[in-house]
Design a protein around this motif. Structure first.
Motif, PDB file in Angstrom:
ATOM      1  N   SER A  90       0.710  -1.347   0.140  1.00  0.00           N
ATOM      2  CA  SER A  90       0.004   0.011  -0.065  1.00  0.00           C
ATOM      3  C   SER A  90       0.875   1.318   0.009  1.00  0.00           C
ATOM      4  CB  SER A  90      -1.066  -0.026   1.100  1.00  0.00           C
ATOM      5  OG  SER A  90      -0.147   0.401   2.633  1.00  0.00           O
ATOM      6  N   GLY A  91       2.168   1.129   0.042  1.00  0.00           N
ATOM      7  CA  GLY A  91       2.972   2.267   0.088  1.00  0.00           C
ATOM      8  C   GLY A  91       2.889   3.017   1.159  1.00  0.00           C
ATOM      9  N   THR A 124      -4.938   2.753  -5.039  1.00  0.00           N
ATOM     10  CA  THR A 124      -5.712   1.807  -5.291  1.00  0.00           C
ATOM     11  C   THR A 124      -5.722   1.085  -3.901  1.00  0.00           C
ATOM     12  OG1 THR A 124      -4.550   1.166  -7.348  1.00  0.00           O
ATOM     13  CG2 THR A 124      -5.450  -0.707  -6.354  1.00  0.00           C
ATOM     14  N   ALA A 125      -4.856   1.297  -2.945  1.00  0.00           N
ATOM     15  CA  ALA A 125      -4.991   0.453  -1.443  1.00  0.00           C
ATOM     16  C   ALA A 125      -6.108   1.585  -0.981  1.00  0.00           C
ATOM     17  CB  ALA A 125      -3.835   0.801  -1.035  1.00  0.00           C
ATOM     18  N   ALA A 126      -6.368   2.708  -1.273  1.00  0.00           N
ATOM     19  CA  ALA A 126      -7.320   3.586  -0.534  1.00  0.00           C
ATOM     20  C   ALA A 126      -8.512   3.127  -0.986  1.00  0.00           C
ATOM     21  CB  ALA A 126      -7.107   5.238  -0.717  1.00  0.00           C
ATOM     22  N   VAL A 127      -8.632   2.946  -2.365  1.00  0.00           N
ATOM     23  CA  VAL A 127      -9.988   2.521  -2.679  1.00  0.00           C
ATOM     24  C   VAL A 127     -10.455   0.963  -2.006  1.00  0.00           C
ATOM     25  CG1 VAL A 127     -11.262   1.645  -4.639  1.00  0.00           C
ATOM     26  CG2 VAL A 127      -9.783   3.460  -5.101  1.00  0.00           C
ATOM     27  N   ARG A 128      -9.666   0.530  -1.763  1.00  0.00           N
ATOM     28  CA  ARG A 128      -9.807  -1.159  -0.891  1.00  0.00           C
ATOM     29  C   ARG A 128     -10.046  -0.840   0.735  1.00  0.00           C
ATOM     30  NH1 ARG A 128      -5.180  -4.749  -3.401  1.00  0.00           N
ATOM     31  NH2 ARG A 128      -5.456  -4.659  -5.480  1.00  0.00           N
ATOM     32  N   LEU A 129      -9.132   0.037   0.917  1.00  0.00           N
ATOM     33  CA  LEU A 129      -9.396  -0.017   2.459  1.00  0.00           C
ATOM     34  C   LEU A 129     -10.325   1.084   3.013  1.00  0.00           C
ATOM     35  CD1 LEU A 129      -5.499   0.515   3.200  1.00  0.00           C
ATOM     36  CD2 LEU A 129      -6.907  -1.403   4.020  1.00  0.00           C
ATOM     37  N   LEU A 130     -10.618   2.374   2.311  1.00  0.00           N
ATOM     38  CA  LEU A 130     -11.350   3.095   2.917  1.00  0.00           C
ATOM     39  C   LEU A 130     -12.835   3.409   2.046  1.00  0.00           C
ATOM     40  CD1 LEU A 130      -8.970   6.172   3.114  1.00  0.00           C
ATOM     41  CD2 LEU A 130     -10.179   4.768   5.149  1.00  0.00           C
ATOM     42  N   GLY A 131     -12.939   2.415   0.957  1.00  0.00           N
ATOM     43  CA  GLY A 131     -14.075   2.388   0.170  1.00  0.00           C
ATOM     44  C   GLY A 131     -14.229   3.545  -0.478  1.00  0.00           C
ATOM     45  N   ARG A 170      -2.698  -7.055   9.243  1.00  0.00           N
ATOM     46  CA  ARG A 170      -2.782  -5.973   8.187  1.00  0.00           C
ATOM     47  C   ARG A 170      -3.087  -6.851   7.016  1.00  0.00           C
ATOM     48  NH1 ARG A 170       2.801  -7.043   9.776  1.00  0.00           N
ATOM     49  NH2 ARG A 170       3.729  -8.603   8.035  1.00  0.00           N
ATOM     50  N   LEU A 171      -3.712  -5.941   6.199  1.00  0.00           N
ATOM     51  CA  LEU A 171      -4.167  -6.269   4.848  1.00  0.00           C
ATOM     52  C   LEU A 171      -3.012  -6.211   3.838  1.00  0.00           C
ATOM     53  CD1 LEU A 171      -7.642  -4.574   4.996  1.00  0.00           C
ATOM     54  CD2 LEU A 171      -7.321  -6.931   4.809  1.00  0.00           C
ATOM     55  N   PHE A 172      -2.093  -5.310   3.964  1.00  0.00           N
ATOM     56  CA  PHE A 172      -1.105  -5.203   2.939  1.00  0.00           C
ATOM     57  C   PHE A 172       0.351  -5.425   3.517  1.00  0.00           C
ATOM     58  CE2 PHE A 172      -4.461  -2.578   1.241  1.00  0.00           C
ATOM     59  CZ  PHE A 172      -4.384  -2.944  -0.182  1.00  0.00           C
ATOM     60  N   GLY A 232      -2.445  -8.328   0.303  1.00  0.00           N
ATOM     61  CA  GLY A 232      -2.884  -7.158  -0.047  1.00  0.00           C
ATOM     62  C   GLY A 232      -4.372  -6.760  -0.465  1.00  0.00           C
ATOM     63  N   CYS A 233      -5.286  -7.520   0.230  1.00  0.00           N
ATOM     64  CA  CYS A 233      -6.520  -7.439   0.327  1.00  0.00           C
ATOM     65  C   CYS A 233      -7.127  -8.490  -0.963  1.00  0.00           C
ATOM     66  CB  CYS A 233      -7.196  -6.177  -0.344  1.00  0.00           C
ATOM     67  SG  CYS A 233      -7.398  -5.070   1.146  1.00  0.00           S
TER      68      CYS A 233
END
Lengths: 244, 225
Positions: free
Chosen positions: A15-16, A177-184, A240-242, B90-91
Protein backbone atom coordinates in the motif's frame (compact mmCIF):
# COMPACT_ATOMS: atom_id res chain seq x y z
CA UNK A 1 3.38 -1.87 -19.20
CA UNK A 2 5.92 -1.46 -16.39
CA UNK A 3 3.74 1.22 -14.83
CA UNK A 4 0.55 -0.82 -15.15
CA UNK A 5 -0.64 -1.97 -11.75
CA UNK A 6 -1.49 -5.29 -13.36
CA UNK A 7 2.13 -5.97 -14.32
CA UNK A 8 2.85 -9.12 -12.29
CA UNK A 9 5.73 -7.81 -10.19
CA UNK A 10 4.17 -8.10 -6.76
CA UNK A 11 3.09 -4.50 -6.24
CA UNK A 12 -0.54 -5.36 -5.60
CA UNK A 13 0.23 -6.56 -2.08
CA UNK A 14 1.71 -3.22 -1.00
CA UNK A 15 0.00 0.00 0.00
CA UNK A 16 3.01 2.30 -0.03
CA UNK A 17 2.44 3.27 3.57
CA UNK A 18 -1.21 4.09 3.07
CA UNK A 19 -2.54 1.34 5.32
CA UNK A 20 -0.53 2.69 8.22
CA UNK A 21 -1.63 6.26 7.44
CA UNK A 22 -5.28 5.19 7.39
CA UNK A 23 -4.94 3.35 10.69
CA UNK A 24 -3.35 6.42 12.28
CA UNK A 25 -6.22 8.58 11.06
CA UNK A 26 -3.98 10.62 8.79
CA UNK A 27 -5.93 9.66 5.66
CA UNK A 28 -9.71 9.44 5.93
CA UNK A 29 -11.05 10.74 2.65
CA UNK A 30 -10.15 11.79 -0.87
CA UNK A 31 -8.60 15.06 0.28
CA UNK A 32 -6.47 13.23 2.78
CA UNK A 33 -5.39 10.81 0.06
CA UNK A 34 -4.36 13.67 -2.20
CA UNK A 35 -2.28 15.24 0.53
CA UNK A 36 -0.67 11.89 1.28
CA UNK A 37 0.15 11.31 -2.38
CA UNK A 38 1.58 14.80 -2.89
CA UNK A 39 3.78 14.33 0.13
CA UNK A 40 4.90 10.90 -0.93
CA UNK A 41 5.64 11.98 -4.51
CA UNK A 42 7.68 14.99 -3.42
CA UNK A 43 9.80 12.91 -1.08
CA UNK A 44 10.35 9.21 -1.57
CA UNK A 45 8.66 9.37 -4.98
CA UNK A 46 11.16 11.89 -6.31
CA UNK A 47 14.08 9.95 -4.86
CA UNK A 48 12.82 6.70 -6.33
CA UNK A 49 12.31 8.31 -9.72
CA UNK A 50 15.84 9.71 -9.75
CA UNK A 51 17.31 6.30 -8.97
CA UNK A 52 15.13 4.58 -11.58
CA UNK A 53 16.25 7.08 -14.20
CA UNK A 54 19.90 6.74 -13.21
CA UNK A 55 19.73 2.94 -13.23
CA UNK A 56 18.09 3.03 -16.64
CA UNK A 57 20.90 5.21 -17.98
CA UNK A 58 23.58 3.07 -16.37
CA UNK A 59 22.25 -0.33 -17.38
CA UNK A 60 24.16 -1.77 -20.31
CA UNK A 61 21.33 -3.02 -22.43
CA UNK A 62 23.32 -5.93 -23.75
CA UNK A 63 25.05 -4.67 -26.86
CA UNK A 64 28.26 -5.92 -25.31
CA UNK A 65 26.58 -9.30 -24.81
CA UNK A 66 29.49 -10.69 -22.88
CA UNK A 67 27.33 -11.82 -20.05
CA UNK A 68 29.03 -9.70 -17.47
CA UNK A 69 28.67 -6.27 -18.91
CA UNK A 70 25.66 -5.11 -17.02
CA UNK A 71 26.34 -5.93 -13.47
CA UNK A 72 30.05 -5.38 -13.49
CA UNK A 73 30.38 -2.47 -15.86
CA UNK A 74 29.95 1.00 -14.57
CA UNK A 75 32.16 2.77 -17.02
CA UNK A 76 30.06 2.61 -20.14
CA UNK A 77 27.25 5.07 -20.08
CA UNK A 78 27.40 6.60 -16.69
CA UNK A 79 30.63 8.50 -16.54
CA UNK A 80 29.61 9.58 -13.10
CA UNK A 81 32.94 8.86 -11.55
CA UNK A 82 31.61 6.20 -9.19
CA UNK A 83 32.07 3.21 -11.42
CA UNK A 84 34.72 1.95 -9.08
CA UNK A 85 32.40 1.21 -6.20
CA UNK A 86 34.09 -1.01 -3.71
CA UNK A 87 31.58 -3.79 -4.13
CA UNK A 88 32.66 -4.26 -7.71
CA UNK A 89 29.23 -3.93 -9.21
CA UNK A 90 29.91 -0.60 -10.78
CA UNK A 91 27.44 2.18 -11.08
CA UNK A 92 24.39 0.03 -10.45
CA UNK A 93 26.02 -1.21 -7.27
CA UNK A 94 26.73 2.35 -6.25
CA UNK A 95 23.13 3.31 -6.96
CA UNK A 96 21.91 0.37 -4.93
CA UNK A 97 24.10 1.33 -2.00
CA UNK A 98 23.06 4.97 -2.14
CA UNK A 99 19.39 4.01 -2.28
CA UNK A 100 19.93 1.77 0.73
CA UNK A 101 21.35 4.77 2.57
CA UNK A 102 18.25 6.78 1.65
CA UNK A 103 15.96 4.09 3.06
CA UNK A 104 16.46 4.17 6.83
CA UNK A 105 13.59 1.81 7.65
CA UNK A 106 14.70 -1.84 7.69
CA UNK A 107 11.14 -2.88 6.81
CA UNK A 108 11.12 -0.64 3.74
CA UNK A 109 14.58 -1.83 2.74
CA UNK A 110 13.35 -5.40 2.79
CA UNK A 111 10.21 -4.44 0.89
CA UNK A 112 12.21 -2.60 -1.74
CA UNK A 113 14.55 -5.53 -2.31
CA UNK A 114 11.63 -7.93 -2.44
CA UNK A 115 9.87 -5.81 -5.05
CA UNK A 116 13.16 -5.48 -6.92
CA UNK A 117 13.50 -9.26 -7.08
CA UNK A 118 9.94 -9.60 -8.28
CA UNK A 119 10.43 -6.86 -10.87
CA UNK A 120 13.47 -8.64 -12.31
CA UNK A 121 11.63 -11.96 -12.31
CA UNK A 122 8.73 -10.50 -14.25
CA UNK A 123 10.91 -8.52 -16.64
CA UNK A 124 13.18 -11.50 -17.39
CA UNK A 125 10.18 -13.67 -18.15
CA UNK A 126 8.53 -11.05 -20.33
CA UNK A 127 11.71 -10.06 -22.16
CA UNK A 128 14.55 -12.54 -21.66
CA UNK A 129 17.77 -10.56 -21.50
CA UNK A 130 21.34 -11.64 -20.63
CA UNK A 131 21.97 -8.34 -18.89
CA UNK A 132 19.01 -8.82 -16.59
CA UNK A 133 20.09 -12.41 -15.94
CA UNK A 134 23.54 -11.18 -14.94
CA UNK A 135 21.98 -8.53 -12.76
CA UNK A 136 19.81 -11.06 -10.92
CA UNK A 137 22.78 -13.37 -10.46
CA UNK A 138 25.02 -10.60 -9.15
CA UNK A 139 22.86 -9.82 -6.15
CA UNK A 140 20.70 -12.81 -5.18
CA UNK A 141 19.16 -10.93 -2.25
CA UNK A 142 17.64 -8.56 -4.74
CA UNK A 143 18.37 -5.07 -6.04
CA UNK A 144 16.45 -2.15 -4.68
CA UNK A 145 13.22 -1.69 -6.57
CA UNK A 146 14.10 1.51 -8.47
CA UNK A 147 17.41 0.01 -9.64
CA UNK A 148 15.62 -3.11 -10.88
CA UNK A 149 12.89 -0.98 -12.45
CA UNK A 150 15.41 1.21 -14.26
CA UNK A 151 17.28 -1.81 -15.62
CA UNK A 152 14.04 -3.50 -16.68
CA UNK A 153 12.91 -0.32 -18.40
CA UNK A 154 16.15 -0.15 -20.36
CA UNK A 155 15.89 -3.82 -21.32
CA UNK A 156 12.41 -3.10 -22.64
CA UNK A 157 13.76 -0.28 -24.77
CA UNK A 158 12.76 2.65 -22.57
CA UNK A 159 14.78 5.68 -21.54
CA UNK A 160 15.49 7.36 -18.18
CA UNK A 161 12.53 9.72 -18.42
CA UNK A 162 10.16 6.83 -19.00
CA UNK A 163 11.70 4.84 -16.17
CA UNK A 164 11.19 7.82 -13.88
CA UNK A 165 7.60 8.20 -15.06
CA UNK A 166 6.94 4.53 -14.35
CA UNK A 167 8.39 4.87 -10.85
CA UNK A 168 6.29 7.94 -10.11
CA UNK A 169 3.14 6.43 -11.56
CA UNK A 170 3.67 3.42 -9.33
CA UNK A 171 4.34 5.65 -6.32
CA UNK A 172 0.97 7.33 -6.82
CA UNK A 173 -1.29 4.54 -8.04
CA UNK A 174 -0.21 1.93 -5.48
CA UNK A 175 -1.47 3.87 -2.46
CA UNK A 176 -4.45 5.18 -4.44
CA UNK A 177 -5.61 1.65 -5.23
CA UNK A 178 -5.08 0.67 -1.62
CA UNK A 179 -7.23 3.63 -0.53
CA UNK A 180 -10.09 2.41 -2.69
CA UNK A 181 -9.85 -0.99 -1.03
CA UNK A 182 -9.28 0.16 2.55
CA UNK A 183 -11.53 3.19 2.79
CA UNK A 184 -14.10 2.40 0.14
CA UNK A 185 -13.40 5.73 -1.54
CA UNK A 186 -15.25 6.51 -4.75
CA UNK A 187 -12.94 5.13 -7.45
CA UNK A 188 -13.87 7.95 -9.82
CA UNK A 189 -12.96 10.55 -7.22
CA UNK A 190 -9.66 8.78 -6.59
CA UNK A 191 -8.84 8.79 -10.28
CA UNK A 192 -9.76 12.45 -10.45
CA UNK A 193 -7.10 13.01 -7.79
CA UNK A 194 -4.61 11.01 -9.84
CA UNK A 195 -5.47 13.00 -12.96
CA UNK A 196 -4.84 16.18 -11.01
CA UNK A 197 -1.37 14.92 -10.07
CA UNK A 198 -0.26 14.40 -13.66
CA UNK A 199 1.49 17.78 -14.08
CA UNK A 200 3.44 17.11 -10.88
CA UNK A 201 4.33 13.59 -12.02
CA UNK A 202 5.56 14.95 -15.35
CA UNK A 203 7.57 17.69 -13.68
CA UNK A 204 9.24 15.23 -11.32
CA UNK A 205 9.96 12.78 -14.13
CA UNK A 206 11.71 15.45 -16.20
CA UNK A 207 13.75 16.49 -13.19
CA UNK A 208 14.71 12.89 -12.44
CA UNK A 209 15.73 12.24 -16.03
CA UNK A 210 17.91 15.36 -15.94
CA UNK A 211 19.85 13.87 -13.06
CA UNK A 212 20.29 10.44 -14.60
CA UNK A 213 24.06 10.81 -14.96
CA UNK A 214 24.66 12.51 -11.63
CA UNK A 215 27.14 10.69 -9.37
CA UNK A 216 25.16 8.31 -7.18
CA UNK A 217 26.11 9.98 -3.93
CA UNK A 218 24.77 13.30 -5.19
CA UNK A 219 21.39 12.03 -6.34
CA UNK A 220 18.36 13.38 -4.45
CA UNK A 221 17.84 12.20 -0.91
CA UNK A 222 14.37 13.49 -0.14
CA UNK A 223 12.95 11.46 2.69
CA UNK A 224 9.69 11.14 4.57
CA UNK A 225 10.46 10.25 8.19
CA UNK A 226 6.82 9.64 9.02
CA UNK A 227 6.59 7.02 6.24
CA UNK A 228 9.72 5.35 7.63
CA UNK A 229 8.44 5.32 11.19
CA UNK A 230 4.96 4.19 10.17
CA UNK A 231 6.44 1.40 8.06
CA UNK A 232 8.35 0.10 11.06
CA UNK A 233 5.21 0.12 13.18
CA UNK A 234 3.13 -1.43 10.39
CA UNK A 235 5.57 -4.30 10.14
CA UNK A 236 4.80 -5.22 13.73
CA UNK A 237 1.00 -5.31 13.38
CA UNK A 238 -0.56 -8.67 14.01
CA UNK A 239 -3.34 -8.08 11.50
CA UNK A 240 -2.73 -6.15 8.32
CA UNK A 241 -4.13 -6.30 4.82
CA UNK A 242 -1.07 -5.12 2.94
CA UNK A 243 2.50 -6.32 3.20
CA UNK A 244 3.69 -2.71 3.49
CA UNK B 1 18.45 -23.22 -9.42
CA UNK B 2 20.95 -20.84 -7.91
CA UNK B 3 19.60 -18.04 -5.84
CA UNK B 4 18.28 -15.55 -8.32
CA UNK B 5 20.76 -16.64 -10.96
CA UNK B 6 18.79 -18.90 -13.25
CA UNK B 7 16.13 -17.51 -15.47
CA UNK B 8 12.75 -17.57 -13.80
CA UNK B 9 10.32 -19.96 -15.38
CA UNK B 10 12.71 -21.54 -17.83
CA UNK B 11 12.19 -24.73 -15.90
CA UNK B 12 8.53 -24.24 -15.63
CA UNK B 13 6.66 -22.17 -18.15
CA UNK B 14 3.18 -23.55 -18.75
CA UNK B 15 2.88 -25.60 -21.90
CA UNK B 16 0.63 -24.67 -24.76
CA UNK B 17 -2.06 -26.81 -23.19
CA UNK B 18 -1.80 -24.61 -20.13
CA UNK B 19 -0.27 -27.20 -17.83
CA UNK B 20 2.83 -26.54 -15.84
CA UNK B 21 5.22 -29.40 -16.72
CA UNK B 22 7.01 -31.32 -13.99
CA UNK B 23 10.75 -30.76 -13.75
CA UNK B 24 12.91 -33.66 -12.57
CA UNK B 25 14.50 -32.92 -9.23
CA UNK B 26 12.00 -30.23 -8.35
CA UNK B 27 8.97 -30.64 -6.12
CA UNK B 28 5.41 -31.18 -7.20
CA UNK B 29 3.33 -28.08 -6.44
CA UNK B 30 -0.30 -28.50 -5.49
CA UNK B 31 -2.59 -25.54 -4.83
CA UNK B 32 -5.48 -25.67 -2.39
CA UNK B 33 -8.15 -23.02 -2.91
CA UNK B 34 -11.72 -22.44 -1.83
CA UNK B 35 -14.06 -20.16 0.06
CA UNK B 36 -13.39 -18.77 3.51
CA UNK B 37 -13.92 -21.33 6.24
CA UNK B 38 -14.25 -24.35 3.95
CA UNK B 39 -11.42 -26.11 5.76
CA UNK B 40 -8.38 -25.54 3.57
CA UNK B 41 -5.94 -25.09 6.43
CA UNK B 42 -7.34 -28.09 8.31
CA UNK B 43 -6.97 -30.18 5.14
CA UNK B 44 -3.40 -28.96 4.63
CA UNK B 45 -2.66 -29.92 8.24
CA UNK B 46 -4.18 -33.37 7.69
CA UNK B 47 -2.17 -33.89 4.50
CA UNK B 48 1.01 -32.82 6.26
CA UNK B 49 0.40 -35.32 9.03
CA UNK B 50 -0.52 -38.13 6.64
CA UNK B 51 2.40 -37.57 4.28
CA UNK B 52 5.06 -36.48 6.74
CA UNK B 53 6.71 -39.87 7.11
CA UNK B 54 7.01 -40.54 3.39
CA UNK B 55 7.29 -37.17 1.67
CA UNK B 56 9.62 -34.21 2.08
CA UNK B 57 7.13 -31.39 2.02
CA UNK B 58 6.68 -27.71 2.69
CA UNK B 59 3.75 -25.29 2.68
CA UNK B 60 3.15 -21.77 1.40
CA UNK B 61 0.18 -20.00 2.96
CA UNK B 62 -1.58 -16.95 1.53
CA UNK B 63 -3.41 -15.16 4.27
CA UNK B 64 -5.71 -12.27 3.62
CA UNK B 65 -4.64 -10.83 6.90
CA UNK B 66 -1.25 -11.39 8.46
CA UNK B 67 -0.02 -14.95 9.02
CA UNK B 68 -2.97 -16.64 10.74
CA UNK B 69 -2.89 -19.81 8.63
CA UNK B 70 0.86 -20.22 8.88
CA UNK B 71 0.59 -19.72 12.64
CA UNK B 72 -2.11 -22.40 12.82
CA UNK B 73 0.18 -24.94 11.17
CA UNK B 74 3.03 -24.01 13.49
CA UNK B 75 0.92 -23.94 16.65
CA UNK B 76 -0.46 -27.34 15.90
CA UNK B 77 2.98 -28.71 15.40
CA UNK B 78 2.16 -29.92 11.91
CA UNK B 79 5.36 -28.62 10.39
CA UNK B 80 8.46 -26.92 11.78
CA UNK B 81 8.69 -23.20 11.07
CA UNK B 82 11.31 -23.53 8.36
CA UNK B 83 8.88 -25.56 6.27
CA UNK B 84 6.15 -22.91 6.22
CA UNK B 85 6.23 -19.61 4.33
CA UNK B 86 3.47 -17.02 4.58
CA UNK B 87 2.73 -14.72 1.65
CA UNK B 88 0.76 -11.55 2.32
CA UNK B 89 -1.69 -10.67 -0.37
CA UNK B 90 -2.81 -7.05 -0.04
CA UNK B 91 -6.59 -7.48 0.14
CA UNK B 92 -6.62 -9.69 -2.93
CA UNK B 93 -5.97 -13.38 -2.26
CA UNK B 94 -6.96 -14.38 -5.78
CA UNK B 95 -4.49 -11.92 -7.34
CA UNK B 96 -1.59 -13.56 -5.53
CA UNK B 97 -2.39 -17.02 -6.89
CA UNK B 98 -3.64 -16.04 -10.33
CA UNK B 99 -2.80 -12.63 -11.80
CA UNK B 100 0.47 -11.82 -10.06
CA UNK B 101 2.08 -14.97 -8.76
CA UNK B 102 5.52 -13.46 -8.20
CA UNK B 103 5.43 -13.46 -4.40
CA UNK B 104 4.23 -17.06 -4.32
CA UNK B 105 6.85 -18.22 -6.82
CA UNK B 106 9.47 -16.54 -4.71
CA UNK B 107 8.19 -18.31 -1.58
CA UNK B 108 8.25 -21.68 -3.35
CA UNK B 109 11.77 -21.16 -4.66
CA UNK B 110 12.89 -19.92 -1.27
CA UNK B 111 11.67 -23.17 0.30
CA UNK B 112 13.36 -25.19 -2.43
CA UNK B 113 16.64 -23.40 -1.82
CA UNK B 114 16.59 -23.68 1.94
CA UNK B 115 15.25 -27.25 2.24
CA UNK B 116 16.62 -29.36 -0.59
CA UNK B 117 15.42 -31.74 -1.70
CA UNK B 118 11.65 -31.35 -1.53
CA UNK B 119 9.07 -33.69 -3.03
CA UNK B 120 5.96 -31.60 -2.52
CA UNK B 121 5.01 -27.99 -1.89
CA UNK B 122 1.41 -27.28 -0.92
CA UNK B 123 0.28 -23.74 -1.77
CA UNK B 124 -2.77 -22.78 0.24
CA UNK B 125 -4.71 -19.79 -1.06
CA UNK B 126 -6.33 -17.25 1.18
CA UNK B 127 -10.02 -17.82 1.76
CA UNK B 128 -11.81 -16.38 -1.21
CA UNK B 129 -14.94 -17.08 -3.21
CA UNK B 130 -16.04 -19.38 -5.99
CA UNK B 131 -14.18 -17.39 -8.64
CA UNK B 132 -10.73 -18.19 -7.25
CA UNK B 133 -8.40 -20.34 -9.30
CA UNK B 134 -4.67 -20.97 -9.40
CA UNK B 135 -2.44 -19.91 -12.24
CA UNK B 136 -0.88 -22.78 -14.19
CA UNK B 137 2.35 -20.83 -13.81
CA UNK B 138 2.29 -21.48 -10.07
CA UNK B 139 1.05 -25.03 -9.46
CA UNK B 140 0.90 -28.36 -11.26
CA UNK B 141 -2.44 -29.38 -9.79
CA UNK B 142 -5.12 -27.70 -7.78
CA UNK B 143 -7.59 -28.90 -5.20
CA UNK B 144 -10.72 -26.84 -4.60
CA UNK B 145 -12.28 -27.18 -1.16
CA UNK B 146 -15.93 -26.34 -0.49
CA UNK B 147 -18.02 -27.39 2.46
CA UNK B 148 -21.57 -28.53 2.98
CA UNK B 149 -22.43 -25.63 5.25
CA UNK B 150 -21.97 -23.25 2.32
CA UNK B 151 -25.16 -24.82 0.99
CA UNK B 152 -25.70 -27.80 -1.26
CA UNK B 153 -26.19 -25.47 -4.22
CA UNK B 154 -22.47 -24.62 -4.33
CA UNK B 155 -21.50 -27.23 -6.95
CA UNK B 156 -24.36 -26.08 -9.18
CA UNK B 157 -23.11 -22.49 -8.98
CA UNK B 158 -19.93 -23.58 -10.70
CA UNK B 159 -16.98 -21.28 -11.14
CA UNK B 160 -13.49 -22.26 -12.23
CA UNK B 161 -12.62 -23.99 -8.96
CA UNK B 162 -15.74 -26.13 -8.86
CA UNK B 163 -15.63 -26.90 -12.57
CA UNK B 164 -12.01 -27.17 -13.56
CA UNK B 165 -9.97 -27.98 -10.44
CA UNK B 166 -8.13 -31.29 -10.58
CA UNK B 167 -9.87 -32.44 -7.42
CA UNK B 168 -13.01 -31.07 -5.79
CA UNK B 169 -13.28 -31.76 -2.07
CA UNK B 170 -16.67 -31.39 -0.39
CA UNK B 171 -15.71 -30.96 3.24
CA UNK B 172 -17.51 -31.23 6.59
CA UNK B 173 -19.93 -33.94 5.48
CA UNK B 174 -20.52 -34.68 9.18
CA UNK B 175 -22.48 -31.41 9.30
CA UNK B 176 -24.72 -32.21 6.33
CA UNK B 177 -27.70 -33.21 8.45
CA UNK B 178 -27.48 -30.12 10.69
CA UNK B 179 -27.33 -27.69 7.79
CA UNK B 180 -29.86 -29.50 5.65
CA UNK B 181 -27.42 -30.22 2.84
CA UNK B 182 -28.23 -33.10 0.50
CA UNK B 183 -24.94 -34.80 -0.39
CA UNK B 184 -26.50 -36.67 -3.30
CA UNK B 185 -27.52 -33.35 -4.84
CA UNK B 186 -23.99 -32.07 -4.40
CA UNK B 187 -22.54 -35.22 -5.96
CA UNK B 188 -24.91 -35.08 -8.92
CA UNK B 189 -24.35 -31.37 -9.58
CA UNK B 190 -20.59 -31.74 -9.22
CA UNK B 191 -20.52 -34.56 -11.73
CA UNK B 192 -22.63 -32.54 -14.12
CA UNK B 193 -20.24 -29.60 -13.85
CA UNK B 194 -17.02 -31.58 -13.77
CA UNK B 195 -17.52 -34.57 -16.00
CA UNK B 196 -14.74 -37.05 -15.27
CA UNK B 197 -12.81 -34.85 -12.89
CA UNK B 198 -12.79 -36.42 -9.43
CA UNK B 199 -14.78 -35.37 -6.37
CA UNK B 200 -14.09 -36.54 -2.82
CA UNK B 201 -16.42 -36.14 0.15
CA UNK B 202 -14.57 -35.51 3.38
CA UNK B 203 -15.17 -35.21 7.09
CA UNK B 204 -12.02 -34.49 9.04
CA UNK B 205 -13.99 -35.25 12.19
CA UNK B 206 -14.59 -38.80 11.06
CA UNK B 207 -11.41 -39.16 9.01
CA UNK B 208 -8.68 -36.96 10.49
CA UNK B 209 -6.08 -38.29 8.08
CA UNK B 210 -8.14 -37.38 4.97
CA UNK B 211 -7.42 -40.80 3.49
CA UNK B 212 -8.92 -40.37 0.05
CA UNK B 213 -7.42 -36.95 -0.54
CA UNK B 214 -4.05 -38.22 0.66
CA UNK B 215 -4.32 -41.09 -1.80
CA UNK B 216 -5.06 -38.66 -4.61
CA UNK B 217 -1.98 -36.60 -3.69
CA UNK B 218 0.13 -39.78 -3.55
CA UNK B 219 -1.04 -40.68 -7.03
CA UNK B 220 0.00 -37.26 -8.32
CA UNK B 221 3.40 -37.66 -6.65
CA UNK B 222 3.79 -41.09 -8.22
CA UNK B 223 3.27 -39.62 -11.68
CA UNK B 224 6.81 -38.35 -11.23
CA UNK B 225 8.58 -35.61 -13.00
Amino acid sequence: MLADGRFPAGGHAHSGGLEAAVAAGRVRDTDGLEAFLRGRLATTGATTAAFAAAACAAFDDGTAADGRGTAADGSGTAGGGDGTAADGRGRLGALDGEFEARTPSPALRATSRRLGRQMLRAARSVRPHPGLDALAGALPGGWHQPVALGAAARALGLGPGEAASAALHDAATGPATAAVRLLGLDPFAVHAVLAGLVPELDRLAVRAAGEADTPAARLPSYGAPLLDIAAELHATWEVRLFAS
Amino acid sequence: MSAGGGRPHDHAAPTAAGRLPRTPGRPLRIGLGGPVGSGKTALVAALCRSLAGETRLAVVTNDIYTTEDADFLLRNGVLPAERVRAVETGCCPHTAIRDDISANLEAVEDLERSLPPLDLVLVESGGDNLTATFSHGLVHHQIFVVDVSGGDKVPRKGGPGVIASDLLVVNKTDLARQVGADLSVMARDAEEKRGDRPVRFLSLVEDPSAREVTTWVRERLAEGG
